[in-house]
Design a protein around this motif. Structure first.
Motif, PDB file in Angstrom:
ATOM      1  N   ILE A 166       0.826  -1.203   0.000  1.00 35.76           N
ATOM      2  CA  ILE A 166       0.000   0.000   0.000  1.00 35.76           C
ATOM      3  C   ILE A 166       0.866   1.261   0.000  1.00 35.76           C
ATOM      4  N   TRP A 167       1.934   1.264   0.795  1.00 33.38           N
ATOM      5  CA  TRP A 167       2.778   2.456   0.823  1.00 33.38           C
ATOM      6  C   TRP A 167       3.565   2.639  -0.466  1.00 33.38           C
ATOM      7  N   ASN A 168       3.774   1.561  -1.198  1.00 40.68           N
ATOM      8  CA  ASN A 168       4.367   1.699  -2.531  1.00 40.68           C
ATOM      9  C   ASN A 168       3.419   2.467  -3.451  1.00 40.68           C
ATOM     10  N   SER A 169       2.117   2.231  -3.310  1.00 43.18           N
ATOM     11  CA  SER A 169       1.129   2.977  -4.100  1.00 43.18           C
ATOM     12  C   SER A 169       1.003   4.413  -3.609  1.00 43.18           C
ATOM     13  N   TYR A 170       1.034   4.606  -2.285  1.00 40.15           N
ATOM     14  CA  TYR A 170       0.891   5.951  -1.743  1.00 40.15           C
ATOM     15  C   TYR A 170       1.986   6.899  -2.252  1.00 40.15           C
ATOM     16  N   ARG A 171       3.155   6.355  -2.581  1.00 40.05           N
ATOM     17  CA  ARG A 171       4.231   7.197  -3.123  1.00 40.05           C
ATOM     18  C   ARG A 171       3.762   7.921  -4.381  1.00 40.05           C
ATOM     19  N   ASP A 172       2.937   7.265  -5.193  1.00 48.11           N
ATOM     20  CA  ASP A 172       2.433   7.881  -6.427  1.00 48.11           C
ATOM     21  C   ASP A 172       1.209   8.751  -6.174  1.00 48.11           C
ATOM     22  N   TRP A 173       0.511   8.502  -5.091  1.00 48.90           N
ATOM     23  CA  TRP A 173      -0.730   9.222  -4.820  1.00 48.90           C
ATOM     24  C   TRP A 173      -0.502  10.542  -4.096  1.00 48.90           C
ATOM     25  N   ILE A 174       0.633  10.684  -3.430  1.00 52.03           N
ATOM     26  CA  ILE A 174       0.845  11.830  -2.539  1.00 52.03           C
ATOM     27  C   ILE A 174       2.004  12.701  -3.029  1.00 52.03           C
ATOM     28  N   GLN A 175       1.709  13.958  -3.296  1.00 49.07           N
ATOM     29  CA  GLN A 175       2.755  14.937  -3.621  1.00 49.07           C
ATOM     30  C   GLN A 175       2.644  16.177  -2.742  1.00 49.07           C
ATOM     31  N   SER A 176       1.411  16.562  -2.424  1.00 51.11           N
ATOM     32  CA  SER A 176       1.166  17.822  -1.723  1.00 51.11           C
ATOM     33  C   SER A 176       0.339  17.580  -0.461  1.00 51.11           C
ATOM     34  N   HIS A 177       0.354  18.565   0.440  1.00 51.84           N
ATOM     35  CA  HIS A 177      -0.492  18.499   1.639  1.00 51.84           C
ATOM     36  C   HIS A 177      -1.962  18.442   1.257  1.00 51.84           C
ATOM     37  N   ARG A 178      -2.262  18.898   0.024  1.00 51.47           N
ATOM     38  CA  ARG A 178      -3.652  18.851  -0.445  1.00 51.47           C
ATOM     39  C   ARG A 178      -4.111  17.422  -0.721  1.00 51.47           C
ATOM     40  N   ASP A 179      -3.168  16.487  -0.868  1.00 45.18           N
ATOM     41  CA  ASP A 179      -3.509  15.082  -1.112  1.00 45.18           C
ATOM     42  C   ASP A 179      -3.786  14.329   0.185  1.00 45.18           C
ATOM     43  N   LEU A 180      -3.598  15.018   1.294  1.00 43.75           N
ATOM     44  CA  LEU A 180      -3.725  14.361   2.596  1.00 43.75           C
ATOM     45  C   LEU A 180      -4.937  14.895   3.359  1.00 43.75           C
ATOM     46  N   PRO A 181      -5.526  14.130   4.278  1.00 48.93           N
ATOM     47  CA  PRO A 181      -5.156  12.746   4.582  1.00 48.93           C
ATOM     48  C   PRO A 181      -5.724  11.763   3.560  1.00 48.93           C
ATOM     49  N   ILE A 182      -5.129  10.590   3.493  1.00 54.90           N
ATOM     50  CA  ILE A 182      -5.686   9.460   2.762  1.00 54.90           C
ATOM     51  C   ILE A 182      -6.140   8.434   3.789  1.00 54.90           C
ATOM     52  N   LYS A 183      -7.400   8.051   3.704  1.00 52.02           N
ATOM     53  CA  LYS A 183      -7.964   7.101   4.672  1.00 52.02           C
ATOM     54  C   LYS A 183      -8.587   5.922   3.922  1.00 52.02           C
ATOM     55  N   ILE A 184      -7.818   4.852   3.833  1.00 54.55           N
ATOM     56  CA  ILE A 184      -8.220   3.684   3.051  1.00 54.55           C
ATOM     57  C   ILE A 184      -8.418   2.478   3.968  1.00 54.55           C
ATOM     58  N   ASN A 185      -9.469   1.712   3.686  1.00 55.31           N
ATOM     59  CA  ASN A 185      -9.697   0.427   4.350  1.00 55.31           C
ATOM     60  C   ASN A 185      -9.785  -0.660   3.298  1.00 55.31           C
ATOM     61  N   GLN A 186      -9.308  -1.838   3.643  1.00 56.56           N
ATOM     62  CA  GLN A 186      -9.375  -2.989   2.738  1.00 56.56           C
ATOM     63  C   GLN A 186      -9.974  -4.188   3.478  1.00 56.56           C
ATOM     64  N   TRP A 187     -11.009  -4.795   2.884  1.00 57.23           N
ATOM     65  CA  TRP A 187     -11.532  -6.080   3.356  1.00 57.23           C
ATOM     66  C   TRP A 187     -10.832  -7.166   2.550  1.00 57.23           C
ATOM     67  N   ALA A 188     -10.181  -8.080   3.239  1.00 59.93           N
ATOM     68  CA  ALA A 188      -9.343  -9.032   2.501  1.00 59.93           C
ATOM     69  C   ALA A 188      -9.100 -10.293   3.325  1.00 59.93           C
ATOM     70  N   ASN A 189      -8.320 -11.191   2.735  1.00 59.12           N
ATOM     71  CA  ASN A 189      -7.795 -12.345   3.463  1.00 59.12           C
ATOM     72  C   ASN A 189      -6.285 -12.179   3.577  1.00 59.12           C
ATOM     73  N   VAL A 190      -5.707 -12.749   4.618  1.00 58.96           N
ATOM     74  CA  VAL A 190      -4.257 -12.737   4.775  1.00 58.96           C
ATOM     75  C   VAL A 190      -3.796 -14.134   5.164  1.00 58.96           C
ATOM     76  N   VAL A 191      -2.503 -14.374   4.973  1.00 61.70           N
ATOM     77  CA  VAL A 191      -1.920 -15.677   5.309  1.00 61.70           C
ATOM     78  C   VAL A 191      -0.763 -15.472   6.275  1.00 61.70           C
ATOM     79  N   ARG A 192      -0.847 -16.135   7.413  1.00 61.00           N
ATOM     80  CA  ARG A 192       0.256 -16.177   8.374  1.00 61.00           C
ATOM     81  C   ARG A 192       0.411 -17.635   8.777  1.00 61.00           C
ATOM     82  N   TRP A 193       1.481 -18.237   8.307  1.00 67.46           N
ATOM     83  CA  TRP A 193       1.637 -19.685   8.386  1.00 67.46           C
ATOM     84  C   TRP A 193       1.739 -20.139   9.840  1.00 67.46           C
TER      85      TRP A 193
END
Length: 491
Positions: free
Chosen positions: A128-155
């Motif tokens: 996600i932070w790899n994507s945020y690098r492209d989404w954020i340039q100015s203070h006007r782009d902030l805040p970004i508040k994203i939620n994701q419903w997903a599955n995760v794997v922890r062995w």
């Protein structure tokens, strides 16, 4: 009867497993460490999901989705983060199968090796932070508040349905802010959202506080937590919210131009709850007869069971049941009329008790003559005969009463099983004889925390958020302590 459960007093872990399986919530998968969430269990999770999703959106968050696969190099960038998950990661090394040359099934194609391995997400900060690098340039782009419903794997090597599985469902919030203060406020706000959900919907009282340094989320500067007490006296971490500082922004070079035109690194949070909440719900309220569900999360809040001996009686009774059901639905109550003739009423009563349906109505020929209905409460297992006229208003009020009653019962249990101690000997005695939450002073060092954990198996569940802390002396070392912290044996 299919509802027979191992008593809690005999074997709590077996009771839990019996209940999850026999109530039709989930079962173990052929895939080791994973589970199949069955329709009834998923219906409860959907209700949780729906409520939480509304709460997130009310606090300004939007849903998005990010890839399941994360390049291995992303994890290499944040040392603390990768160390926290390294032993739990599932790794994808190849992208193709082929027919086995000997004609028996398929094999991994050795020529289809990935140039860079992918990690099946254990959490999504890096991608996600790899994507945020492209989404954020100015203070006007902030805040970004994203939620994701997903599955995760922890062995996981040692698994238990809902509580700890190799794959689980969750939501993960990831936010980016212009200031440290705003990010901290976000982390605190989301903890309050979780606590509100736990108490108002799950009817589960929780403690709010900070994790110690050794218990923080990998890569976080601070981790906040809600902790609940289960009926066996063990604690369950039920949701966490993390202040990540600028760690991920520095790693992924996420900068913004502030109002003065200067470049700064972005401030971050992440927060999440998972299907572990299902385990918390089960262990907070249920009994030896089965599930006890708070009405606000019950897929079916009221079930109506017709009782009859002759076929000619059935239609009249079902008509009455349908009228009650319609009146209840108009009040926003979820209701089921069970006129299925595959099972007798006694079997149905036991089954709905097992599945935790909050209110059960039974209507027979005599009820039709007298204008009455038998009402049974799942939480107290009590019954009463009531006039059918106005029953929908009575039930609407009753559901609120059941919700509050279940919460109060859980709160009373926590109060009865919260103990304050001043010495290490007293601590060990209470832990062994009573369990529960133990409030004691700690000197704030990793060494003392580890000593207590090794000698007693108890961990610091949280440092309570306390505006008026009580200073004292550490029960182990005698050194100064700012406030009491919460210890317990945990899941």
């Amino acid at each position: 009867m299919a509802k027979v459960l191992t008593p809690r007093s005999e074997n709590y872990a077996q009771w839990y497993n019996d209940l999850v399986i026999k109530a039709g919530l989930a079962e173990n998968s052929v895939v080791r460490g994973c589970m199949v969430i069955k329709p009834y269990g998923y219906a409860i999770w959907e209700k949780m999901q729906r409520v939480l999703d509304d709460m997130f959106k009310e606090t300004g968050h939007q849903n998005a989705y990010f890839p399941l696969f994360i390049p291995k190099s992303f994890f290499s960038k944040e040392a603390d983060h990768v160390e926290g998950f390294a032993k739990e990661c599932a790794v994808v090394t190849h992208y193709r199968l082929k027919n086995n040359p000997d004609g028996k099934g398929v094999v991994v194609d050795p020529d289809a090796k990935l140039e860079e391995e992918y990690i099946v997400r254990p959490t999504s900060e890096t991608i996600i932070w790899n994507s945020y690098r492209d989404w954020i340039q100015s203070h006007r782009d902030l805040p970004i508040k994203i939620n994701q419903w997903a599955n995760v794997v922890r062995w996981e090597m040692r698994t238990r349905l809902f509580l700890r599985t190799s794959e689980f469902l969750w939501q993960e919030g990831h936010t980016a802010h212009a200031t440290r203060e705003e990010a901290i406020e976000e982390a605190e706000t989301m903890l309050k959202v979780y606590a509100g959900f736990a108490e108002k919907y799950m009817a589960m009282p929780v403690l709010q506080g900070y994790k110690t340094a050794s218990e923080r989320f990998a890569g976080a500067e601070e981790t906040l937590t809600i902790e609940a007490l289960m009926q066996d006296g063990k604690a369950l971490q039920s949701g966490t919210s993390h202040f990540l500082g600028q760690n991920f922004a520095r790693v992924f070079d996420v900068k913004f131009q502030n109002k003065e035109g200067k470049e700064e690194f972005v401030w971050a949070t992440s927060w999440g709850v998972s299907t572990r909440l299902m385990g918390a719900l089960i262990m907070s309220h249920s009994d030896d007869n089965g599930l006890v569900l708070p009405p606000k999360l019950a897929p079916v809040q009221v079930v109506i069971v017709p009782i009859y001996k002759k076929e000619e009686e059935l239609r009249q009774i079902v008509d009455q049941a349908d009228k009650i059901a319609l009146a209840l639905k108009k009040q926003g109550v979820s209701v089921k009329v069970d006129d299925d003739d595959k099972h007798k009423p006694g079997w149905k009563f036991a089954q709905y008790e097992l599945q935790g349906v909050p209110v059960r109505l039974a209507i027979g020929p005599r009820d039709m003559q007298n204008g009455t209905v038998e009402l049974a409460r799942r939480d107290t297992l009590t019954k009463e005969l009531l006039p059918v006229e106005g029953i929908e208003n009575h039930i609407t009020e009753l559901l609120d009463d059941i919700q509050n009653s279940i919460y109060q019962k859980a709160l009373n249990f926590r109060k009865e099983n919260t103990h304050t101690v001043d010495t290490y000997d007293e601590f060990k005695k209470v832990l062994n004889e009573k369990g529960g939450f133990i409030l004691a002073h700690w000197d704030g060092t990793d060494e003392t925390e580890e000593k207590i954990k090794q000698e007693t198996k108890a961990t610091i569940r949280c440092i309570p958020i306390d505006s008026n802390p009580e200073p004292g002396k550490c029960m182990v070392t005698g050194k100064p302590s700012r406030q009491r912290v919460v210890f317990a044996v945990s899941y």
